[in-house]
Design a protein around this motif. Sequence first.
Motif, PDB file in Angstrom:
ATOM      1  N   HIS A  56      -1.164  -2.913   8.150  1.00 15.83           N
ATOM      2  CA  HIS A  56      -1.173  -2.185   6.870  1.00 15.83           C
ATOM      3  C   HIS A  56      -1.590  -3.099   5.733  1.00 15.83           C
ATOM      4  N   ASP A  60       1.504  -9.352   2.415  1.00 13.18           N
ATOM      5  CA  ASP A  60       2.178 -10.233   3.385  1.00 13.18           C
ATOM      6  C   ASP A  60       1.645  -9.989   4.807  1.00 13.18           C
ATOM      7  N   HIS A  61       0.732  -9.026   4.944  1.00 16.49           N
ATOM      8  CA  HIS A  61       0.074  -8.779   6.237  1.00 16.49           C
ATOM      9  C   HIS A  61      -1.448  -8.969   6.174  1.00 16.49           C
ATOM     10  N   ASP A 159       5.315  -3.211   9.827  1.00 18.93           N
ATOM     11  CA  ASP A 159       6.474  -2.760   9.058  1.00 18.93           C
ATOM     12  C   ASP A 159       6.640  -1.282   9.365  1.00 18.93           C
ATOM     13  N   HIS A 386       9.510 -11.041  10.664  1.00 20.92           N
ATOM     14  CA  HIS A 386       9.547 -10.337   9.386  1.00 20.92           C
ATOM     15  C   HIS A 386      10.975 -10.013   8.949  1.00 20.92           C
TER      16      HIS A 386
END
Length: 418
Positions: A56, A60-61, A159, A386
Amino acid sequence: MEVRILGSAREVGRSAMLLKSSNTNILLDFGVLMQREIGFPVHVQPRDIDAILLSHAHLDHSGALPLFYLSNGPRIYTTPLTLELTRLLIEDLLRVSGFYLPFEYIDLLEMMKKTTTINPNDKVKISNFDVRFYDAGHIPGSTSILLEGEGKRILYTGDINDEDTQLLKGANYDIGELDLLIIESTYATEDHPPRREVENSFVAYAKEVIERGGTLFVPAFSVGRAQEIACILSSHKFPYPTYMDGMALKTNEILFRYPEYLRDYRAFRRAINSVEVVTAWKQRKQIINTPSVIISPAGMLVGGAAVFYNQQIAQKEKNAIAIVAYQVQGTPGRTLLEKGLALVNGRPTKVKAEVKRFDFSSHSGKSGLMKLLDKVKGRPKVLMVHGEEPSCVSFAKNVKESFGFDAQAPKPNEAFQI
Ligand SMILES: [Zn+2]
Ligand SMILES: [Zn+2]
Protein backbone atom coordinates in the motif's frame (compact mmCIF):
# COMPACT_ATOMS: atom_id res chain seq x y z
CA MET A 1 13.78 -20.49 -0.12
CA GLU A 2 14.89 -17.69 2.16
CA VAL A 3 13.18 -14.60 3.51
CA ARG A 4 15.21 -11.71 4.89
CA ILE A 5 13.65 -8.96 7.00
CA LEU A 6 15.27 -5.75 5.74
CA GLY A 7 13.14 -3.39 7.80
CA SER A 8 10.14 -3.13 10.19
CA ALA A 9 11.80 -5.65 12.53
CA ARG A 10 10.61 -4.71 16.03
CA GLU A 11 9.64 -1.22 14.86
CA VAL A 12 6.86 0.53 12.97
CA GLY A 13 8.52 1.84 9.85
CA ARG A 14 10.73 1.02 6.83
CA SER A 15 8.83 -2.16 5.97
CA ALA A 16 10.91 -4.27 3.59
CA MET A 17 11.31 -8.00 3.06
CA LEU A 18 13.33 -9.93 0.53
CA LEU A 19 12.19 -13.33 -0.70
CA LYS A 20 14.93 -15.34 -2.38
CA SER A 21 14.03 -18.50 -4.23
CA SER A 22 16.24 -20.66 -6.46
CA ASN A 23 16.08 -18.19 -9.34
CA THR A 24 13.91 -15.25 -8.29
CA ASN A 25 14.40 -12.41 -5.82
CA ILE A 26 11.21 -10.61 -4.90
CA LEU A 27 11.03 -7.58 -2.66
CA LEU A 28 7.93 -6.93 -0.55
CA ASP A 29 7.61 -3.18 0.19
CA PHE A 30 10.53 -0.82 0.69
CA GLY A 31 9.54 2.00 3.02
CA VAL A 32 11.10 4.66 5.19
CA LEU A 33 11.15 5.23 8.93
CA MET A 34 9.55 8.60 9.60
CA GLN A 35 11.41 10.27 12.41
CA ARG A 36 13.35 13.49 12.64
CA GLU A 37 15.92 11.77 10.47
CA ILE A 38 14.51 9.51 7.80
CA GLY A 39 15.58 5.87 8.18
CA PHE A 40 15.97 3.28 5.42
CA PRO A 41 15.80 -0.53 5.24
CA VAL A 42 18.93 -2.66 4.88
CA HIS A 43 20.47 -1.89 1.50
CA VAL A 44 19.99 -4.24 -1.46
CA GLN A 45 21.42 -3.95 -4.97
CA PRO A 46 18.76 -3.05 -7.56
CA ARG A 47 20.28 -5.53 -10.03
CA ASP A 48 19.68 -8.35 -7.52
CA ILE A 49 15.91 -7.78 -7.49
CA ASP A 50 13.54 -9.24 -10.10
CA ALA A 51 10.31 -7.64 -8.96
CA ILE A 52 8.87 -5.46 -6.20
CA LEU A 53 5.41 -6.06 -4.74
CA LEU A 54 3.95 -3.03 -2.97
CA SER A 55 1.22 -3.60 -0.37
CA HIS A 56 0.00 0.00 0.00
CA ALA A 57 0.88 3.65 -0.39
CA HIS A 58 1.94 4.65 3.14
CA LEU A 59 5.51 5.92 3.14
CA ASP A 60 6.61 3.38 5.74
CA HIS A 61 6.01 0.84 2.94
CA SER A 62 6.72 2.81 -0.24
CA GLY A 63 8.94 5.77 0.67
CA ALA A 64 12.34 4.28 -0.22
CA LEU A 65 11.30 2.71 -3.54
CA PRO A 66 12.73 5.46 -5.80
CA LEU A 67 16.21 4.39 -4.61
CA PHE A 68 15.97 1.52 -7.09
CA TYR A 69 15.49 3.81 -10.08
CA LEU A 70 18.77 5.71 -9.90
CA SER A 71 19.75 2.89 -12.21
CA ASN A 72 17.56 0.49 -14.13
CA GLY A 73 15.31 -0.80 -11.31
CA PRO A 74 12.90 -3.75 -11.28
CA ARG A 75 9.20 -3.64 -12.09
CA ILE A 76 6.77 -2.72 -9.29
CA TYR A 77 3.45 -4.55 -9.01
CA THR A 78 0.61 -2.97 -7.07
CA THR A 79 -2.99 -1.77 -7.36
CA PRO A 80 -3.62 1.25 -9.62
CA LEU A 81 -4.94 3.24 -6.67
CA THR A 82 -1.89 2.47 -4.54
CA LEU A 83 0.33 3.59 -7.39
CA GLU A 84 -1.35 6.99 -7.64
CA LEU A 85 -1.37 7.53 -3.89
CA THR A 86 2.27 6.43 -3.63
CA ARG A 87 3.29 8.99 -6.20
CA LEU A 88 1.40 11.67 -4.27
CA LEU A 89 3.03 10.75 -0.96
CA ILE A 90 6.56 10.45 -2.34
CA GLU A 91 6.21 13.79 -4.13
CA ASP A 92 5.30 15.28 -0.79
CA LEU A 93 8.20 13.53 0.93
CA LEU A 94 10.54 15.06 -1.66
CA ARG A 95 9.02 18.49 -1.07
CA VAL A 96 9.30 18.31 2.70
CA SER A 97 12.54 16.31 3.16
CA GLY A 98 14.10 16.28 -0.31
CA PHE A 99 17.37 17.68 0.97
CA TYR A 100 17.88 14.62 3.19
CA LEU A 101 16.89 12.00 0.64
CA PRO A 102 19.30 9.98 -1.48
CA PHE A 103 16.99 10.21 -4.53
CA GLU A 104 15.32 12.93 -6.55
CA TYR A 105 12.09 13.67 -8.37
CA ILE A 106 13.47 12.27 -11.61
CA ASP A 107 14.00 8.90 -9.92
CA LEU A 108 10.34 8.88 -8.90
CA LEU A 109 9.40 9.54 -12.52
CA GLU A 110 11.61 6.66 -13.67
CA MET A 111 9.95 4.46 -11.08
CA MET A 112 6.48 5.33 -12.34
CA LYS A 113 7.49 4.03 -15.79
CA LYS A 114 8.39 0.59 -14.43
CA THR A 115 5.05 -0.37 -12.93
CA THR A 116 2.36 -2.94 -13.60
CA THR A 117 -0.98 -2.47 -11.92
CA ILE A 118 -3.09 -5.36 -10.74
CA ASN A 119 -6.57 -5.23 -9.25
CA PRO A 120 -7.44 -7.01 -6.00
CA ASN A 121 -8.11 -10.76 -6.51
CA ASP A 122 -6.48 -10.83 -9.98
CA LYS A 123 -3.51 -13.12 -10.46
CA VAL A 124 -0.18 -12.19 -12.02
CA LYS A 125 2.74 -14.46 -12.90
CA ILE A 126 6.17 -13.32 -11.78
CA SER A 127 8.85 -15.82 -12.73
CA ASN A 128 8.02 -19.04 -10.85
CA PHE A 129 5.37 -17.39 -8.68
CA ASP A 130 1.65 -16.74 -8.97
CA VAL A 131 0.97 -13.54 -7.09
CA ARG A 132 -2.39 -12.34 -5.87
CA PHE A 133 -3.33 -9.14 -4.03
CA TYR A 134 -6.22 -9.18 -1.55
CA ASP A 135 -8.05 -6.17 -0.19
CA ALA A 136 -6.55 -5.47 3.26
CA GLY A 137 -9.08 -2.89 4.52
CA HIS A 138 -6.33 -0.63 5.90
CA ILE A 139 -6.34 2.39 3.56
CA PRO A 140 -7.81 2.80 0.09
CA GLY A 141 -5.94 0.52 -2.34
CA SER A 142 -4.20 -1.44 0.44
CA THR A 143 -3.57 -5.14 -0.01
CA SER A 144 -2.21 -8.32 1.49
CA ILE A 145 -0.04 -10.31 -0.91
CA LEU A 146 -0.13 -14.06 -1.55
CA LEU A 147 2.73 -15.76 -3.41
CA GLU A 148 2.49 -19.33 -4.63
CA GLY A 149 5.40 -21.05 -6.31
CA GLU A 150 8.19 -23.61 -6.03
CA GLY A 151 5.93 -25.65 -3.77
CA LYS A 152 5.45 -22.88 -1.19
CA ARG A 153 2.58 -20.60 -0.21
CA ILE A 154 3.53 -17.31 1.39
CA LEU A 155 1.26 -14.58 2.71
CA TYR A 156 2.35 -11.07 3.64
CA THR A 157 -0.49 -9.24 5.38
CA GLY A 158 0.88 -5.74 4.82
CA ASP A 159 -1.02 -3.42 7.13
CA ILE A 160 -4.41 -4.96 7.67
CA ASN A 161 -7.75 -4.08 9.22
CA ASP A 162 -10.49 -6.68 9.49
CA GLU A 163 -13.13 -4.27 10.75
CA ASP A 164 -15.39 -2.16 8.55
CA THR A 165 -14.83 1.58 8.77
CA GLN A 166 -16.92 4.37 7.26
CA LEU A 167 -14.55 4.49 4.32
CA LEU A 168 -13.56 0.86 3.71
CA LYS A 169 -14.73 -2.70 4.04
CA GLY A 170 -12.67 -4.78 6.46
CA ALA A 171 -10.27 -7.41 5.11
CA ASN A 172 -11.89 -10.81 4.73
CA TYR A 173 -10.05 -13.22 2.46
CA ASP A 174 -9.48 -16.95 2.54
CA ILE A 175 -6.01 -18.03 3.51
CA GLY A 176 -5.66 -21.81 3.40
CA GLU A 177 -2.43 -23.66 3.86
CA LEU A 178 0.71 -21.57 4.32
CA ASP A 179 4.44 -22.18 4.62
CA LEU A 180 5.23 -18.63 5.65
CA LEU A 181 3.10 -15.86 7.11
CA ILE A 182 4.54 -12.38 7.58
CA ILE A 183 2.09 -10.51 9.75
CA GLU A 184 1.88 -6.95 11.02
CA SER A 185 1.89 -6.42 14.80
CA THR A 186 1.03 -2.76 15.34
CA TYR A 187 -1.74 -3.52 17.85
CA ALA A 188 -0.98 -7.18 18.55
CA THR A 189 -1.29 -6.79 22.31
CA GLU A 190 -4.43 -4.69 22.65
CA ASP A 191 -7.97 -4.55 21.38
CA HIS A 192 -9.61 -1.42 20.11
CA PRO A 193 -12.82 -0.27 21.76
CA PRO A 194 -15.95 -0.77 19.62
CA ARG A 195 -15.82 1.54 16.62
CA ARG A 196 -19.33 2.93 17.17
CA GLU A 197 -18.45 4.07 20.69
CA VAL A 198 -15.31 5.82 19.52
CA GLU A 199 -17.22 7.55 16.74
CA ASN A 200 -19.93 8.73 19.11
CA SER A 201 -17.52 10.03 21.70
CA PHE A 202 -15.45 11.81 19.02
CA VAL A 203 -18.49 13.57 17.58
CA ALA A 204 -19.76 14.51 21.06
CA TYR A 205 -16.33 15.89 21.95
CA ALA A 206 -16.11 17.92 18.73
CA LYS A 207 -19.48 19.50 19.57
CA GLU A 208 -18.40 20.20 23.15
CA VAL A 209 -15.22 22.00 22.05
CA ILE A 210 -17.04 24.11 19.46
CA GLU A 211 -19.88 24.95 21.84
CA ARG A 212 -17.41 26.36 24.37
CA GLY A 213 -16.05 28.58 21.59
CA GLY A 214 -13.00 26.49 20.78
CA THR A 215 -11.48 24.99 17.66
CA LEU A 216 -10.80 21.29 17.38
CA PHE A 217 -7.72 20.42 15.39
CA VAL A 218 -7.49 16.87 14.04
CA PRO A 219 -4.07 15.98 12.61
CA ALA A 220 -4.79 13.12 10.21
CA PHE A 221 -2.96 11.16 7.56
CA SER A 222 -3.75 12.55 4.14
CA VAL A 223 -4.63 9.10 2.81
CA GLY A 224 -7.50 7.42 4.62
CA ARG A 225 -7.78 8.92 8.08
CA ALA A 226 -8.60 12.47 6.96
CA GLN A 227 -11.42 11.12 4.77
CA GLU A 228 -12.58 8.74 7.49
CA ILE A 229 -12.96 11.62 9.96
CA ALA A 230 -14.94 13.61 7.38
CA CYS A 231 -17.19 10.57 6.77
CA ILE A 232 -17.77 10.10 10.50
CA LEU A 233 -18.78 13.74 10.98
CA SER A 234 -21.01 13.63 7.91
CA SER A 235 -22.73 10.38 8.90
CA HIS A 236 -23.50 11.93 12.31
CA LYS A 237 -24.92 15.03 10.55
CA PHE A 238 -22.38 17.24 12.30
CA PRO A 239 -23.89 20.73 12.45
CA TYR A 240 -20.71 22.86 12.61
CA PRO A 241 -18.14 23.93 10.02
CA THR A 242 -15.48 21.37 9.11
CA TYR A 243 -12.35 22.34 7.20
CA MET A 244 -9.92 20.13 5.36
CA ASP A 245 -6.43 21.20 4.38
CA GLY A 246 -3.29 20.00 2.64
CA MET A 247 -2.63 16.81 0.78
CA ALA A 248 -5.82 15.20 2.02
CA LEU A 249 -7.54 17.30 -0.65
CA LYS A 250 -5.44 15.77 -3.41
CA THR A 251 -6.23 12.31 -2.05
CA ASN A 252 -9.94 13.14 -2.31
CA GLU A 253 -9.52 13.94 -6.01
CA ILE A 254 -7.82 10.60 -6.60
CA LEU A 255 -10.42 8.64 -4.61
CA PHE A 256 -13.24 10.16 -6.65
CA ARG A 257 -11.82 8.18 -9.58
CA TYR A 258 -11.80 4.84 -7.70
CA PRO A 259 -15.35 4.36 -6.38
CA GLU A 260 -14.99 0.56 -6.45
CA TYR A 261 -12.28 0.71 -3.74
CA LEU A 262 -14.58 2.41 -1.22
CA ARG A 263 -17.25 0.87 0.99
CA ASP A 264 -19.91 3.47 0.21
CA TYR A 265 -18.91 5.85 -2.54
CA ARG A 266 -22.01 8.04 -2.24
CA ALA A 267 -21.51 8.56 1.48
CA PHE A 268 -17.88 9.44 0.75
CA ARG A 269 -18.94 12.00 -1.87
CA ARG A 270 -21.46 13.48 0.51
CA ALA A 271 -18.86 13.78 3.27
CA ILE A 272 -16.22 15.40 1.09
CA ASN A 273 -18.72 17.82 -0.41
CA SER A 274 -19.70 18.93 3.08
CA VAL A 275 -16.19 19.97 4.17
CA GLU A 276 -14.75 23.36 3.37
CA VAL A 277 -11.51 23.30 1.46
CA VAL A 278 -8.54 25.29 2.78
CA THR A 279 -5.85 26.36 0.34
CA ALA A 280 -4.68 29.85 1.37
CA TRP A 281 -2.71 31.18 4.35
CA LYS A 282 -5.22 33.99 4.85
CA GLN A 283 -7.93 31.37 5.34
CA ARG A 284 -5.75 29.31 7.73
CA LYS A 285 -5.21 32.36 9.94
CA GLN A 286 -8.95 32.95 10.04
CA ILE A 287 -10.12 29.46 10.81
CA ILE A 288 -7.80 28.98 13.81
CA ASN A 289 -10.09 31.50 15.50
CA THR A 290 -13.32 30.00 14.17
CA PRO A 291 -15.20 27.47 16.30
CA SER A 292 -14.88 24.51 13.93
CA VAL A 293 -13.16 21.22 13.20
CA ILE A 294 -9.93 21.44 11.19
CA ILE A 295 -8.67 18.23 9.57
CA SER A 296 -5.14 18.44 8.24
CA PRO A 297 -2.09 16.25 7.56
CA ALA A 298 0.51 15.32 8.56
CA GLY A 299 -1.01 12.77 10.89
CA MET A 300 2.03 12.66 13.19
CA LEU A 301 2.66 16.41 12.90
CA VAL A 302 5.94 15.93 11.06
CA GLY A 303 5.08 18.48 8.36
CA GLY A 304 2.40 20.13 6.29
CA ALA A 305 -0.14 22.68 7.50
CA ALA A 306 -0.57 20.56 10.64
CA VAL A 307 2.59 22.10 12.07
CA PHE A 308 1.03 25.57 11.86
CA TYR A 309 -2.34 24.44 13.24
CA ASN A 310 -0.74 22.57 16.10
CA GLN A 311 1.31 25.56 17.19
CA GLN A 312 -1.67 27.93 16.97
CA ILE A 313 -4.43 25.74 18.39
CA ALA A 314 -2.18 24.62 21.25
CA GLN A 315 -2.03 28.08 22.76
CA LYS A 316 -5.64 28.45 23.94
CA GLU A 317 -7.35 26.50 26.70
CA LYS A 318 -10.75 26.41 25.00
CA ASN A 319 -9.20 24.67 21.97
CA ALA A 320 -8.47 20.98 21.61
CA ILE A 321 -6.35 18.59 19.58
CA ALA A 322 -7.71 15.14 18.78
CA ILE A 323 -5.11 12.47 18.14
CA VAL A 324 -6.82 9.97 15.85
CA ALA A 325 -3.93 7.90 14.54
CA TYR A 326 -0.98 5.81 15.63
CA GLN A 327 1.97 8.02 16.64
CA VAL A 328 5.39 6.56 15.89
CA GLN A 329 8.06 6.96 18.57
CA GLY A 330 10.13 10.09 18.09
CA THR A 331 7.48 12.02 16.13
CA PRO A 332 6.06 15.38 17.33
CA GLY A 333 2.66 13.68 17.57
CA ARG A 334 3.97 11.14 20.09
CA THR A 335 5.61 13.92 22.13
CA LEU A 336 2.33 15.84 22.17
CA LEU A 337 0.40 12.76 23.27
CA GLU A 338 2.83 11.57 25.95
CA LYS A 339 4.27 14.81 27.31
CA GLY A 340 1.73 17.46 26.28
CA LEU A 341 4.46 19.42 24.54
CA ALA A 342 4.37 21.18 21.18
CA LEU A 343 6.96 23.21 19.32
CA VAL A 344 5.91 26.86 19.61
CA ASN A 345 8.32 29.26 17.89
CA GLY A 346 10.89 26.49 17.79
CA ARG A 347 10.70 25.69 21.53
CA PRO A 348 9.02 22.74 23.26
CA THR A 349 6.14 24.38 25.11
CA LYS A 350 3.46 23.03 27.42
CA VAL A 351 0.23 22.87 25.45
CA LYS A 352 -2.74 24.80 26.88
CA ALA A 353 -5.35 23.18 24.63
CA GLU A 354 -6.84 19.82 25.63
CA VAL A 355 -5.22 16.80 23.97
CA LYS A 356 -7.40 13.74 23.61
CA ARG A 357 -6.79 10.42 21.92
CA PHE A 358 -9.45 8.61 19.91
CA ASP A 359 -8.72 5.05 18.89
CA PHE A 360 -9.75 5.13 15.22
CA SER A 361 -7.36 2.49 14.16
CA SER A 362 -6.92 1.23 10.63
CA HIS A 363 -5.01 -1.79 11.99
CA SER A 364 -6.58 -4.95 13.35
CA GLY A 365 -6.44 -5.25 17.12
CA LYS A 366 -5.32 -8.34 19.00
CA SER A 367 -8.52 -10.34 18.41
CA GLY A 368 -8.60 -9.42 14.72
CA LEU A 369 -5.05 -10.68 14.22
CA MET A 370 -5.78 -13.87 16.16
CA LYS A 371 -8.90 -14.41 14.03
CA LEU A 372 -6.75 -14.18 10.93
CA LEU A 373 -4.30 -16.72 12.37
CA ASP A 374 -7.21 -18.98 13.14
CA LYS A 375 -7.92 -19.21 9.39
CA VAL A 376 -4.39 -20.37 8.61
CA LYS A 377 -3.94 -24.04 7.77
CA GLY A 378 -0.76 -26.08 7.71
CA ARG A 379 2.27 -25.44 9.90
CA PRO A 380 3.71 -22.16 8.69
CA LYS A 381 6.59 -20.18 10.04
CA VAL A 382 5.11 -16.90 11.28
CA LEU A 383 7.15 -13.71 11.38
CA MET A 384 5.91 -10.74 13.40
CA VAL A 385 6.84 -7.37 11.86
CA HIS A 386 5.61 -3.77 11.92
CA GLY A 387 5.21 -3.41 15.68
CA GLU A 388 7.23 -2.01 18.54
CA GLU A 389 9.53 -4.57 20.15
CA PRO A 390 7.30 -5.63 23.08
CA SER A 391 4.36 -6.00 20.72
CA CYS A 392 6.21 -8.24 18.21
CA VAL A 393 7.81 -10.36 20.93
CA SER A 394 4.68 -11.02 22.96
CA PHE A 395 2.61 -11.59 19.80
CA ALA A 396 5.09 -14.28 18.71
CA LYS A 397 4.89 -15.93 22.13
CA ASN A 398 1.11 -15.80 22.10
CA VAL A 399 0.87 -17.35 18.62
CA LYS A 400 3.34 -20.07 19.50
CA GLU A 401 1.29 -20.99 22.57
CA SER A 402 -2.15 -20.70 20.94
CA PHE A 403 -1.48 -22.33 17.57
CA GLY A 404 1.81 -24.18 17.94
CA PHE A 405 3.26 -22.32 14.96
CA ASP A 406 6.95 -21.49 14.76
CA ALA A 407 6.35 -17.79 15.45
CA GLN A 408 9.21 -15.33 15.80
CA ALA A 409 9.88 -11.62 16.14
CA PRO A 410 12.75 -11.12 13.67
CA LYS A 411 15.69 -8.84 14.32
CA PRO A 412 16.81 -6.37 11.61
CA ASN A 413 18.41 -8.18 8.64
CA GLU A 414 17.60 -11.59 10.08
CA ALA A 415 17.03 -14.33 7.47
CA PHE A 416 14.86 -17.44 7.70
CA GLN A 417 14.75 -20.61 5.64
CA ILE A 418 11.36 -21.90 4.55
ZN1 LIG B 1 -0.13 1.62 6.47
ZN1 LIG C 1 2.62 0.63 7.96
